[in-house]
Each structure stands twice: as C-alpha cells, then as structure tokens.
Scaffold this motif. Sequence first.
Motif, PDB file in Angstrom:
ATOM      1  N   MET A   1       0.840  -1.202   0.000  1.00 15.79           N
ATOM      2  CA  MET A   1       0.000   0.000   0.000  1.00 15.79           C
ATOM      3  C   MET A   1       0.868   1.241   0.000  1.00 15.79           C
ATOM      4  SD  MET A   1      -3.013  -1.171   2.599  1.00 15.79           S
ATOM      5  CE  MET A   1      -3.749  -2.814   2.452  1.00 15.79           C
ATOM      6  N   GLY A   2       1.181   1.751  -1.195  1.00 18.45           N
ATOM      7  CA  GLY A   2       1.987   2.955  -1.285  1.00 18.45           C
ATOM      8  C   GLY A   2       2.631   3.095  -2.646  1.00 18.45           C
TER       9      GLY A   2
ATOM     10  N   GLY B   1      10.509  11.859   1.393  1.00 17.60           N
ATOM     11  CA  GLY B   1       9.843  12.771   2.316  1.00 17.60           C
ATOM     12  C   GLY B   1       9.180  13.959   1.665  1.00 17.60           C
ATOM     13  N   ALA B   2       9.230  14.049   0.335  1.00 17.01           N
ATOM     14  CA  ALA B   2       8.705  15.237  -0.340  1.00 17.01           C
ATOM     15  C   ALA B   2       7.184  15.288  -0.350  1.00 17.01           C
ATOM     16  CB  ALA B   2       9.226  15.297  -1.778  1.00 17.01           C
ATOM     17  N   ILE B   3       6.526  14.131  -0.310  1.00 14.86           N
ATOM     18  CA  ILE B   3       5.056  14.088  -0.363  1.00 14.86           C
ATOM     19  C   ILE B   3       4.528  13.525   0.947  1.00 14.86           C
ATOM     20  CG2 ILE B   3       3.039  13.169  -1.559  1.00 14.86           C
ATOM     21  CD1 ILE B   3       4.642  13.068  -4.110  1.00 14.86           C
TER      22      ILE B   3
ATOM     23  N   THR C   1      -2.114  13.501  -2.419  1.00 11.34           N
ATOM     24  CA  THR C   1      -1.099  13.844  -3.417  1.00 11.34           C
ATOM     25  C   THR C   1      -0.306  12.609  -3.823  1.00 11.34           C
ATOM     26  OG1 THR C   1      -0.919  16.065  -2.464  1.00 11.34           O
ATOM     27  CG2 THR C   1       0.867  15.356  -3.907  1.00 11.34           C
ATOM     28  N   MET C   2       0.002  11.755  -2.851  1.00 13.35           N
ATOM     29  CA  MET C   2       0.725  10.515  -3.139  1.00 13.35           C
ATOM     30  C   MET C   2      -0.102   9.617  -4.058  1.00 13.35           C
ATOM     31  SD  MET C   2       3.601   8.893  -2.520  1.00 13.35           S
ATOM     32  CE  MET C   2       4.318   9.380  -0.942  1.00 13.35           C
TER      33      MET C   2
ATOM     34  N   GLU D   1      -3.259  17.692 -18.339  1.00 13.83           N
ATOM     35  CA  GLU D   1      -3.159  18.219 -16.978  1.00 13.83           C
ATOM     36  C   GLU D   1      -2.635  17.159 -16.005  1.00 13.83           C
ATOM     37  OE1 GLU D   1      -6.015  20.327 -13.577  1.00 13.83           O
ATOM     38  OE2 GLU D   1      -6.868  19.687 -15.499  1.00 13.83           O
ATOM     39  N   GLY D   2      -1.688  17.572 -15.186  1.00 15.76           N
ATOM     40  CA  GLY D   2      -1.125  16.666 -14.191  1.00 15.76           C
ATOM     41  C   GLY D   2       0.096  15.904 -14.644  1.00 15.76           C
TER      42      GLY D   2
END
Length: 481
Positions: A128-129, A410-412, A417-418, A269-270
């Motif tokens: 999960m990630g 560690g940025a998100i 957002t992740m 977009e994105g």
Amino acid sequence: MTGETTALGIAAAIRSGERSAVDVIDAHLAAIEAAEPTIHAFNTVTADEARAAAAAVDRALASGQPVGPLAGVPVAVKDNLCTDGVATTCSSKILEGWVPPYDATVVTRLAAAGAITVGKTNLDEFAMGSSTENSAFGPTRNPVDTDRVPGGSSGGSAAAVAAGFAPISLGSDTGGSIRQPAAFCGVVGVKPTYGTVSRYGLIAFASSLDQVGPFANTVADAAALLEVIAGHDPADATSIPQPAPSIVEHLDDGVQGLRVGLITELMGEGIHPEVAARVRESAEALAAAGAIVEEVSVPAVTFGLSAYYLIAPAEASSNLARFDGVRYGLRVEAATTNEMMVATRTAGFGPEVKRRIMLGTYALSAGYYDAFYGKAQKVRTLICRDFAAAYERFDVLLSPATPTTAFELGAIADPLTMYLNDICTIPSNLAGDAAMSIPFGTDAGGLPVGVQVLAPSLGEVPMFRAAAAIEAAAPTTGKDA
C-alpha cells in the motif's frame, strides 16, 4: 546493456561453461554487500541458500543433466510472496519474522527454471503505497539518485534490478506497483493480464486487482521471466485456464502496421511536460518503425483514481481481517479477545494500512455500500467498456507510466497527493488488462522517464512487440553506453 549483465546473457554464459553459477551468485552477493546498506532493497538476503543453489546448478551442468532456461540467474522476490522456510513479512510489523510453510506458485516456477533467489525485497507495507516509504523496516532508496524514492509498492524489487543486485526480480501490481517503480528506477516492469500469472502464495491486498509480474533491465529478459512464471495454476481460482502465450519468439517481429493509440486524457493536466515529451518521442519512434500512431480518447480513465480508492481499500479491509493475533504473526496480549485483536492491529499495522482499512470498511458499511462501493464498481465497468472500444481501433495504447519522474524522499506527506502518482497505471488494473513500463530517456535532471504500453487482455504479444521497438529507439544513457 551487455549480455554479461542480462538474465539471458548470464544464463547462456553459465550453460556454455564460460561462467559458473557460483561465480555469478558471488558477484551479485558482493554487489549487494557493498551497496545494500545505502539502498535497502532487501528485507532478507538469502546468501547461504543462494550459494547452495548455485553449486547445485554447476553440479547438474557438470554431469550433463538438463537445466532450466534461467539456470544460475539471480532473482530478487518481493516480500509479499510466500517462500518456504524464509521470512515473508509484507514489510509489516504484524508479520515480522513469520515463516511460511510453502512457496508461492511463482517461486516454485522460478526454481524449476533454475533461477536463484538472492533475497526478499522491501515494499510499502502490504503493498500500500507509491514510494516504499511506508515499510515498517525503513525506506528503499532509488539507485539512480539515493535522495529520491524508487517508487512503490515494489520499490525494493525495482531498486534491486537498477542497482545490479539481480538482473531480474518479481513484484506485484495492484494499481501500478510494478510499472511506477520501474519508471522511477529506469527499468522494465510488466503487469500481465489478470489471471495470466498465479496469485497462489501472494499475500492479498486487493484480490480482484493484484497481479504478479517481472522487473528486468531489458524487454527480452522481462519476456523470458514472464514466460517462466505465467500459465494456468489449479491452486488459483482466478487463473486463466489456458496456456500463456509465447512472447519471446515474437519480440523481433517489429511494429510494421501495428495500430497504436496515444491516450489524450493521460497526456495533459497533471503530467509533467518533460514526461509528456518523452512519450510523444516514443510515439514518433514507433511511427518511424512502421506503426500507425493516432491519438485516442478513453474518457473513463479520468475516473480510475476515484474508483480504485474505494474498491481496493474495500478488498483490503476484507483481506486484512485475517491478521488478528490469533492464527499467525504478531500477538499483543490483553484481557479479552476483542482487546487483544485491537491491540495487535493497532501495534502491527502502519498509518497507511490503517487508513485504507478504515476507508474500505466505511465504503462497505450499511447505508454507504451502494453509494460508494457499488458506484465504484459501475465506474469500473465504464472503464472496461471505454478500453474495449479503444482496442477495437488499436492493437496497443500508449501513455506515460507516471505523471512525474522520481521525487525526493519525504517530499510528499499528503496521502491524496501521493495517490495521484498512480493516475496513469490504475485504469489497467481496474480493467484487468496488460500494461508495462519501458525506460525512454530522462528529464533534464537525468532522472528516468517510463513510457507505458497498454494492451487488451491476453494482448502481451503486441504489447511486447511495441515495447521492444520503444527500447530499440530509446535515447542512449550512461547506463546503456
């Protein structure tokens, strides 16, 4: 990529006697010992078992016995695939130290092919990630830039290949967990058609979405590994009851006349402009090689993220109910059975796993089932229909594998957002179709960009043909020189 560093090249050198399996394993174990403290691709390194298996391969060759197609080739295995006698943790404290009494079917097939497991790779807890920062045993770092994430959830498997710890590895892909880390680490990653590869022995996250697949440095290695692990398995009720298609023999067929659709909804977009630019360049390369390339609209893919984050947590809520402190894994003692279960799951599960269990339980609860889970399944049907309509016109589709290149550790911090990291990959899981990521150049900072080729169910042959052409046209990087 030289033959000596590819899985097929290593296998050929061992069969010819040019190299011994023991020497190959020792070289890879030395690479692991040197860089693993920095990368942390593994939860467990099985050095003794690997050396013993390599010696057995060398003895078999010396005595003229037949060996498998990957005899002596090192392979890394994601730590959510059961391995008899070797700890399988899902990078979770709730399973820390648990040793399965059996092998997953894919692990059995690897051994039958002669491949040698060198370790179990780190992952986001219970897969999960999207960054391998959710592991209970610490994050994995991207070998391309160790300040950045390798992607997830199969970040350890992608990093192991990118770092040269093994030429091939296995991961699992529920919403992009093979293709996203493959893109971030600059390797090939494949999510096969749902049911092509057995899920027996894969510890479930979301049973209708999970699929095991290969990582490799080359498209040919990925094809060879997929042929080894694919095929019907009576132990898996969702396994397709027919032989898997032969892929390797078609890799050199080219793309003359192949119809390729560039998905417009995943190019705007994105999506970072540099990523979109590499994808367009890959489309131009396919056209130059003889493919017919046009843009195509697949409208429902824009709903994929919303549907996925109801369906996957709902299935996770059900699947992870078995980790209750009673049968296996962690047990925190308490006065009553209910208190023991609460204490065990509170201590054993990390924040992201708890978040998804709660999301899923809520989506399945009385009064909300139809509004959330039921509606998400209807959206899933729309996605399947839109893909089916696109595949009436095109043999394969093209898109970015990820909206950006690898971000810093560690940025998100924000979960939503992740989750956006999987916007390009999730639709194929919901449809059950095949898809893969192929490295194609870099951004301005030298970080790899992954191009995603998508195909209909059991469309692996045209998908790999397109992938081989993209690989052949990819800009040369320092890794390939």
